[in-house]
Design an enzyme around this catalytic site. Structure first.
Site, PDB file in Angstrom:
ATOM      1  N   ASP A 190       0.812  -1.217   0.000  1.00  0.00           N
ATOM      2  CA  ASP A 190       0.000   0.000   0.000  1.00  0.00           C
ATOM      3  C   ASP A 190       0.847   1.270   0.000  1.00  0.00           C
ATOM      4  OD1 ASP A 190       0.916  -0.470   2.605  1.00  0.00           O
ATOM      5  OD2 ASP A 190      -1.052  -1.008   3.362  1.00  0.00           O
ATOM      6  N   ASN A 250      -7.762  -3.076  14.195  1.00  0.00           N
ATOM      7  CA  ASN A 250      -9.151  -3.296  13.773  1.00  0.00           C
ATOM      8  C   ASN A 250      -9.279  -4.473  12.808  1.00  0.00           C
ATOM      9  OD1 ASN A 250      -8.050  -2.330  11.432  1.00  0.00           O
ATOM     10  ND2 ASN A 250      -9.399  -0.553  11.218  1.00  0.00           N
ATOM     11  N   HIS A 267      -7.437  -4.968  10.045  1.00  0.00           N
ATOM     12  CA  HIS A 267      -7.092  -4.734   8.627  1.00  0.00           C
ATOM     13  C   HIS A 267      -5.806  -5.453   8.240  1.00  0.00           C
ATOM     14  CE1 HIS A 267      -4.817  -0.685   9.545  1.00  0.00           C
ATOM     15  NE2 HIS A 267      -3.944  -1.657   9.450  1.00  0.00           N
ATOM     16  N   GLU A 302      -9.701  -1.991   5.185  1.00  0.00           N
ATOM     17  CA  GLU A 302     -10.367  -1.698   6.447  1.00  0.00           C
ATOM     18  C   GLU A 302     -11.625  -2.556   6.598  1.00  0.00           C
ATOM     19  OE1 GLU A 302      -8.631  -0.125   8.446  1.00  0.00           O
ATOM     20  OE2 GLU A 302      -8.283   1.985   7.994  1.00  0.00           O
TER      21      GLU A 302
HETATM   22  C1  F6R Z   1       1.231  -1.325   6.130  1.00  0.00           C
HETATM   23  C2  F6R Z   1       0.168  -2.286   6.332  1.00  0.00           C
HETATM   24  C3  F6R Z   1      -0.653  -2.294   7.585  1.00  0.00           C
HETATM   25  C4  F6R Z   1       0.176  -2.601   8.833  1.00  0.00           C
HETATM   26  C5  F6R Z   1      -0.716  -2.613  10.065  1.00  0.00           C
HETATM   27  C6  F6R Z   1       0.053  -2.845  11.352  1.00  0.00           C
HETATM   28  O1  F6R Z   1       1.874  -1.545   4.892  1.00  0.00           O
HETATM   29  O2  F6R Z   1      -0.039  -3.045   5.469  1.00  0.00           O
HETATM   30  O3  F6R Z   1      -1.662  -3.259   7.449  1.00  0.00           O
HETATM   31  O4  F6R Z   1       0.804  -3.837   8.703  1.00  0.00           O
HETATM   32  O5  F6R Z   1      -1.393  -1.383  10.172  1.00  0.00           O
HETATM   33  O6  F6R Z   1       0.898  -1.754  11.572  1.00  0.00           O
HETATM   34  P1  F6R Z   1       1.921  -1.717  12.821  1.00  0.00           P
HETATM   35  O7  F6R Z   1       2.934  -2.757  12.541  1.00  0.00           O
HETATM   36  O8  F6R Z   1       2.486  -0.322  12.777  1.00  0.00           O
HETATM   37  O9  F6R Z   1       1.100  -1.998  14.022  1.00  0.00           O
END
Ligand code: F6R
Length: 259
Positions: A67, A136, A138, A143
């Protein structure tokens, strides 16, 4: 789904880095799907160390990130392009042009999303997809209520995701509202998926992913449909699992090899 529970976050990170190194040793031309975020920083540090020790090369690999924020150019300090250069790409031996992310500053983000999806298909899809987990539920920026068969597209970030990611920006209001993300359908086409989640804030989402109903309310639960998923957790992230004893019996010490 293989559920590996490690005694602490450092061991969980070592486990994931070890699985990636093993894949690249076995299949040096792998197409990697990469994630950003706080959890992945330690994984990339381990991969850089393994590369410096001569244990792994990325010279024949390619990568697609999950992303990117809409509106951020690659040189923006908070872009995922910048994150990846700082945390991995500039410090290992990927060949020029082998590491791709969506262009957040594309004039037509929807067209950019379609172009990115087509590029993944043209590469033969992802071989090994690395995922983090949102509190959440994702994966990527899919989302809650994302279509479980979605392809790369624009998603509006939830308030909770923007709040969680505000730590990477100067001001909370600077966190973009939109992102281009691989879809859940894109992720499910990967040959193999490894998801890493650590800490108590991830416990509820990890339980919903592994044991909850297959539901758009927890996008990560779509991984229940995939044939080859390894979920690596530390004790804290595993604390809400109803069948934790079972996973620990199948994989004592979170050892991937034990059956
Ligand atoms: C970012 C991504 C997100 C993160 C997720 C966890 O490229 O794909 O899904 O993996 O938000 O983020 P952290 O590791 O910062 O808790």
């Amino acid at each position: 789904m293989k559920v590996l529970i490690k005694s602490d976050a450092a061991r969980a990170v070592d486990c994931v880095a070890g699985l990636i190194v093993a894949r690249l040793q076995r299949l040096p031309t792998s197409v990697l799907g990469l994630a950003t975020g706080g959890t992945m920083e330690a994984v990339y540090a381990r991969l850089i160390a393994a590369h410096r020790e001569g244990a792994v090369s990325f010279a024949r690999a390619r990568s697609f990130n999950l992303d990117e924020y809409v509106g951020l150019a690659p040189d923006h300090p908070c872009s995922y392009w910048r994150y990846m250069r700082e945390h991995l790409f500039d410090r290992v031996d990927f060949p020029p042009g082998a590491t791709l992310l969506p262009r957040g500053d594309a004039p037509d983000p929807e067209a950019e999303a379609q172009r990115y999806e087509a590029a993944i298909v043209a590469a033969g899809d992802i071989g090994l997809q690395l995922l983090g987990l949102g509190t959440n539920g994702h994966i990527g920026f899919n989302e809650p209520t994302s279509s479980l068969s979605s392809l790369t597209r624009i998603k509006t970030l939830t308030r909770s995701t923007r709040a969680a990611n505000a730590r990477f920006f100067d001001r909370p209001e600077d966190v973009p509202r939109l992102a281009i993300t691989m879809g859940i359908g894109t992720i499910l086409r990967a040959q193999e998926v490894i998801l890493l989640a650590c800490g108590p804030a991830k416990a509820e989402a990890a339980a919903a992913l592994i044991e909850g109903p297959l539901a758009a309310a927890c996008p990560a639960s779509a991984l229940q449909l995939h044939r080859k998923v390894t979920v690596v957790l530390d004790q804290a992230a595993a604390s809400r699992l109803a069948l934790r004893d079972y996973y620990e019996e199948v994989h004592p010490g979170g050892d991937a090899a034990s059956i």
